[in-house]
Design an enzyme around this catalytic site. Structure first.
Site, short mmCIF file in Angstrom:
data_model
loop_
_atom_site.label_atom_id
_atom_site.label_comp_id
_atom_site.label_asym_id
_atom_site.label_seq_id
_atom_site.Cartn_x
_atom_site.Cartn_y
_atom_site.Cartn_z
N HIS A 149 -103.97 -5.60 -55.40
CA HIS A 149 -104.07 -7.06 -55.36
C HIS A 149 -104.54 -7.52 -53.98
O HIS A 149 -105.41 -8.41 -53.88
CB HIS A 149 -102.70 -7.68 -55.67
CG HIS A 149 -102.44 -7.91 -57.12
ND1 HIS A 149 -102.39 -6.89 -58.04
CD2 HIS A 149 -102.18 -9.07 -57.82
CE1 HIS A 149 -102.12 -7.40 -59.24
NE2 HIS A 149 -102.00 -8.71 -59.13
N HIS A 205 -94.82 -3.89 -54.34
CA HIS A 205 -95.39 -3.15 -53.21
C HIS A 205 -94.49 -3.23 -51.99
O HIS A 205 -93.74 -4.19 -51.82
CB HIS A 205 -96.77 -3.71 -52.84
CG HIS A 205 -97.86 -3.31 -53.79
ND1 HIS A 205 -98.40 -2.05 -53.82
CD2 HIS A 205 -98.50 -4.03 -54.75
CE1 HIS A 205 -99.34 -2.00 -54.76
NE2 HIS A 205 -99.42 -3.18 -55.35
#
Length: 280
Positions: A149, A205
């Site tokens: 992302h 993450h």
């Protein structure tokens, strides 16, 4: 003004087609399975949550934000060559950064913060690490580093930020000192930053993944942009290289109206300076 030769344009399109296929293939391919020690469980034992910025929103962002931005610029400039160059550049930036990110993900195999919840949905952790969860979720759980992302958002929005900066002459004498121009450049970067930050907030993450992914995406964006456009400090920063004639390649960083010819020092002035230096 020059345009891309037909064969060269076909080559450029084929390169992007290859990157697109390669990206989606590696996005689903399994990678390295890293061993997890018991002492590391706390790093990967966060709860599974929905993405705050889902992949569908990300693809809407990286696909439509370049199209909308280029269309707005074209509406005012009517420059088809610039529109083609900017779309080629943004596409290359996005899928080159995405492909590099996927390859690194597969090689590193770092588990995500919610990996144990993916591996053991029932919460009963087995030290043998034989996962009981969905196979696709487990494979994706080993692809934490770097953040896709972050890389995709910065490769796209970072490129657009540079593109807008060149069009508005933010960093050369034509547009310096204009706050609204600067805000137009900062907004895409802020947007990309918030997308990246959201990946730590939803436990998809680690902060290192987001940091490296952002740097990777922004670096690719800059390299690709400079392939197609001059430095932002040049007066012709708004013109793609393909539209610049050889005579214009030496356009300076500053406005000619601001240039003041340097007057050589007279012999008397030189003597005075030498005497002053001797007394210091």
């Amino acid at each position: 003004m020059r345009t891309l030769h037909g064969s060269l344009l076909k080559t450029e399109l084929l390169v992007r087609l290859f990157l697109i296929i390669f990206f989606f293939y590696t996005d689903k391919a399994p990678g390295f399975v890293r061993k997890i020690q018991k002492e590391e469980y706390w790093l990967y034992n966060f709860p599974r949550t929905i993405s705050y910025y889902p992949s569908a929103y990300l693809w809407l962002t990286v696909l439509f934000s370049p199209l909308i931005t280029v269309w707005i610029v074209y509406f005012f400039t009517k420059d088809k060559v610039d529109a083609v160059q900017s779309l080629l550049g943004s596409c290359l930036s996005i899928f080159l950064a995405g492909s590099i990110t996927n390859v690194v993900k597969m090689g590193v195999g770092r588990p995500r913060p919610d990996f144990l919840a993916r591996c053991f949905p029932d919460g009963d952790i087995d030290d043998s690490m034989i996962c009981k969860g969905n196979v696709k979720d487990v494979i994706d759980g080993y692809k934490s580093f770097p953040s896709g992302h972050s890389a995709l958002s910065f490769s796209c929005l970072g490129f657009l930020s540079l593109y807008v900066a060149g069009k508005l002459h933010v960093f050369n004498p034509t547009g310096r000192g204009s706050a609204w121009r600067l805000m137009c450049v900062i907004f895409p970067l802020l947007w990309a930053t918030m997308i990246a930050v959201s990946r730590t907030a939803d436990y998809h993450h680690h902060w290192q993944d987001v940091t490296v992914g952002s740097i990777l995406g922004l670096t690719i964006a800059y390299l690709v942009y400079r392939m197609y456009y001059p430095s932002l400090q040049r007066l012709n920063s708004h013109v793609p290289y393909v539209s610049i004639s050889p005579a214009d390649t030496q356009i300076p960083y500053i406005d000619h109206r601001m240039d003041t010819p340097l007057t050589p020092l007279s012999p008397s002035h030189t003597t005075d300076i030498e005497q002053l230096l001797k007394t210091v």
